[in-house]
Design a protein around this motif. Structure first.
Motif, mmCIF file in Angstrom:
data_model
loop_
_atom_site.group_PDB
_atom_site.id
_atom_site.type_symbol
_atom_site.label_atom_id
_atom_site.label_comp_id
_atom_site.label_asym_id
_atom_site.label_seq_id
_atom_site.Cartn_x
_atom_site.Cartn_y
_atom_site.Cartn_z
ATOM 1 N N ARG A 167 81.474 55.714 46.030
ATOM 2 C CA ARG A 167 81.416 56.620 47.170
ATOM 3 C C ARG A 167 82.809 57.062 47.662
ATOM 4 N N PRO A 168 83.771 56.125 47.824
ATOM 5 C CA PRO A 168 85.095 56.541 48.287
ATOM 6 C C PRO A 168 85.705 57.609 47.389
ATOM 7 N N PHE A 169 85.459 57.471 46.088
ATOM 8 C CA PHE A 169 86.002 58.432 45.130
ATOM 9 C C PHE A 169 85.447 59.826 45.397
ATOM 10 N N TYR A 170 84.113 59.916 45.548
ATOM 11 C CA TYR A 170 83.513 61.239 45.788
ATOM 12 C C TYR A 170 83.962 61.808 47.123
ATOM 13 N N ARG A 171 84.115 60.931 48.118
ATOM 14 C CA ARG A 171 84.603 61.389 49.426
ATOM 15 C C ARG A 171 85.992 61.991 49.285
ATOM 16 N N GLU A 189 91.648 61.027 53.482
ATOM 17 C CA GLU A 189 91.716 59.581 53.689
ATOM 18 C C GLU A 189 90.331 58.980 53.585
ATOM 19 N N VAL A 190 90.194 57.937 52.788
ATOM 20 C CA VAL A 190 88.925 57.216 52.709
ATOM 21 C C VAL A 190 89.208 55.741 52.853
ATOM 22 N N LYS A 191 88.215 55.047 53.438
ATOM 23 C CA LYS A 191 88.381 53.597 53.582
ATOM 24 C C LYS A 191 87.770 52.926 52.375
ATOM 25 N N THR A 192 88.569 52.178 51.658
ATOM 26 C CA THR A 192 88.066 51.487 50.476
ATOM 27 C C THR A 192 88.903 50.262 50.209
ATOM 28 N N ARG A 193 88.261 49.255 49.561
ATOM 29 C CA ARG A 193 89.005 48.061 49.193
ATOM 30 C C ARG A 193 89.295 48.061 47.698
ATOM 31 N N THR A 194 88.755 49.092 46.993
ATOM 32 C CA THR A 194 88.965 49.154 45.551
ATOM 33 C C THR A 194 90.406 49.573 45.251
ATOM 34 N N THR A 195 91.076 48.771 44.482
ATOM 35 C CA THR A 195 92.498 49.018 44.204
ATOM 36 C C THR A 195 92.721 50.381 43.557
ATOM 37 N N GLU A 196 91.876 50.716 42.574
ATOM 38 C CA GLU A 196 92.055 51.975 41.857
ATOM 39 C C GLU A 196 91.975 53.163 42.804
ATOM 40 N N PHE A 197 91.002 53.128 43.717
ATOM 41 C CA PHE A 197 90.835 54.253 44.633
ATOM 42 C C PHE A 197 91.981 54.305 45.638
#
Lengths: 425, 149
Positions: A167-171, A189-197
């Motif tokens: 989801r963060p990626f699409y956002r 800006e998106v909130k994510t904990r995924t390192t890649e994103f």
């Protein structure tokens, strides 16, 4: 094809292959287990039967399976010793509960021999077997179901887990698509904990920050350059005008100097327009309050009266209502005067300008070239008729810039031999 | 080269012992013999069959104490030899008396009864400190064999 669906495709193919191979192996394992278990049962029957014979000390010869599950018949000692306990798959005519008539049923048969009271006997014991085609059929469907359930599970996981993860990626993509260096105040800006994103977001933000900085510098450069040019141009004009007053000059020289002044004046106009343009883009005019467009148009028409008379252009105003717009007043004036100048400037001798004021729109229609302009490029800076050297080519660019600032919709069309510029507020 | 010789020796030793006792699967035991065995010892556990020349030897255990038995069948299905573990109290009184008289203070272990052609003999080990004897008695208490171990 979406990444999610591509993963799904690979997983389903892999699962299908794994399940098929497993089903194949599993079938043989199960079949072996069944046979082992039946063989063990047959061995127990055998012991029990022989035990019973010994207790009764009498053996009734039985040569067919008609009434039981074993046969026993005397044989020679020699053939008795040649027999080893063997388990075989064979078919026997039997009538099962679900059969209408006897039909060959698969059975497991144990062949053995034993000695009793000095005589030797051969015995065969049977036990019905699972029908292999039934087993295959049942297992096939069990595995089809297993596959379907697995795939459904994977789709479910995909939709709910993977889609959440992505989801963060699409956002971010969506925000990037909507990002505009002129309009957007903040970076995607998106909130994510995924390192890649996070990395992607940081890379995007760095790139955008760099672009925004460059853009800002460029605007400042234009603004400074135009500003710095203004004074020398004014001085040049001033000096040339002083020179014109010199009585020693010949007529020819005077003519040249007058031409030079006109050229420099035009340069000054272009420069002023550029300065204005950059000021608009930098939001240096932003004193917004309700402005009555009708009044401004009347004032503007008055200012251009002389010019219109010179060009022999008639201006008519049709106002169906009072048009009030919240914006900076000087920008409103610039907007209207640019439209009006444009309409008169590019008009033909004896042509007309129609100004139409509606509650939420303003349109200027004028005669001119008898063909449409390129509506895609008409608002671009320095887009102009090559033959017309006295135009700056910036008027409509300024117009567009003002409309852009306030998110007004401005468009151009060619209608009934008239060039129409319409602004929807 | 040495390795090859060693290997050849090893291989030949394996094949020699193979002639005397060859492990066979229950599937290869004649049914007559197998059924006889199964009827005689229905509760046998850990069954191993071996073929020794013309004889079929079956090695198994019985009961919760896992008493070890070896039974040899000839190719007619007759028991020719039966060797089994027994307890001290199952020894014939003559044998016990003989041990008491001649080997006082020795501990008796690993007692086996071997029955062949209707006659039984008994083998056992006698221990006292560092002394150890492998003894063979007949049922009347005569020492048939005595080997220092």
């Amino acid at each position: 094809m979406k990444l999610l669906n591509q993963t799904l495709r690979y997983i389903s193919i892999a699962t299908l292959i794994i399940i098929s191979i497993w089903a194949f192996i599993f079938y043989f394992i199960i079949l072996r287990e069944i046979k082992n278990s039946i063989d063990e049962g047959l061995d127990n029957y055998k012991r029990q039967i022989i035990y019973n014979f010994q207790k009764k000390s009498g053996i009734e010869t039985k040569t067919s399976f008609d009434e039981g599950f074993y046969t026993v018949e005397p044989i020679s000692k020699h053939s008795a010793f040649s027999i080893r306990d063997t388990y075989t798959d064979t078919l026997l005519m039997m009538q099962d509960a679900d059969d209408t008539s006897p039909e060959p049923e698969p059975v497991r048969m144990l062949t053995t021999s034993f000695e009793m009271d000095g005589s030797y006997y051969q015995m065969r014991i049977i036990n019905s077997m699972v029908e292999e085609d039934d087993l295959v059929k049942a297992m096939f469907w069990y595995f089809v179901w297993l596959y379907l359930i697995l795939i459904a599970g994977i789709i479910f996981t995909n939709n709910y887990a993977l889609q959440r993860l992505w989801r963060p990626f699409y956002r971010l993509i969506q925000q990037l698509t909507n990002y505009n260096i002129l309009k957007s105040d903040s970076f995607p800006e998106v909130k994510t904990r995924t390192t890649e994103f996070r990395d992607l977001q940081n890379a995007v933000r760095t790139l955008l920050a760099h672009n925004a900085e460059t853009f800002e510098k460029q605007k400042q450069f234009i603004s400074h350059a135009s500003h710095e040019l203004q004074t020398p141009l004014a001085i040049a004009i001033n000096k040339l005008e002083l020179l014109l007053e010199d009585e020693n000059l010949s007529n020819k020289q005077t003519g040249h100097i007058a031409d030079t002044i006109r050229t420099i004046e035009r340069l000054s106009t272009v420069n002023k327009s550029l300065l204005l343009l950059s000021k608009i883009e930098n939001k240096q005019f932003f004193d917004n309050r309700p402005v009555c467009i009708n009044d401004i148009i009347l004032q503007s028409v008055e200012e251009f009266e002389e010019f219109a008379a010179y060009k022999n252009v008639k201006i008519s105003i049709v106002a169906s209502d009072k048009l009030m717009v919240v914006m900076d007043e000087s920008l409103a004036r610039i907007l209207v005067s640019n439209l009006l100048r444009n309409a008169i400037f590019h008009n033909i001798a004896g042509g007309k300008v129609f100004i139409e004021i509606k509650p939420d729109s303003l349109s200027f229609k004028n005669n001119g070239l008898r063909q449409a302009l390129d509506s895609q490029r008409v608002f671009e800076a320095f887009y102009k008729d090559a033959a017309n050297t006295s135009s700056t080519g910036l008027g409509l660019a300024i117009l567009k810039s003002v409309c852009h600032l306030y998110r007004f919709n401005v468009n151009y069309r060619f209608e009934e031999e008239l060039h129409v510029f319409e602004i929807n507020f | 080269m040495k390795k090859i010789i060693l290997f050849a020796m090893f291989a030949s030793s394996v094949s020699f012992s193979g002639i005397f006792a060859q492990e066979i699967s229950q599937r290869n035991v004649p049914s007559v013999i197998l059924n006889k065995f199964q009827q005689e010892y229905p509760k046998a556990l850990d069954i191993d069959w071996k073929k020794e020349a013309d004889l079929y030897k079956v090695d198994f255990e019985i009961g919760s104490r896992r008493t070890d038995h070896d039974v040899w069948y000839n190719n007619e299905g007759k028991v020719v030899k039966h060797k089994k573990e027994i307890a001290k109290r199952d020894l014939p009184a003559a044998v016990l008396a003989k041990i008491k008289a001649d080997f006082s203070g020795y501990r008796i272990s690993d007692i086996k009864q071997i029955t062949e052609a209707g006659k039984s003999i008994y083998t056992l080990e006698l221990n006292k400190l560092t002394k150890e004897w492998k003894m063979t008695f007949d049922s009347t208490g005569n020492i048939l064999d005595q080997i220092a171990d």
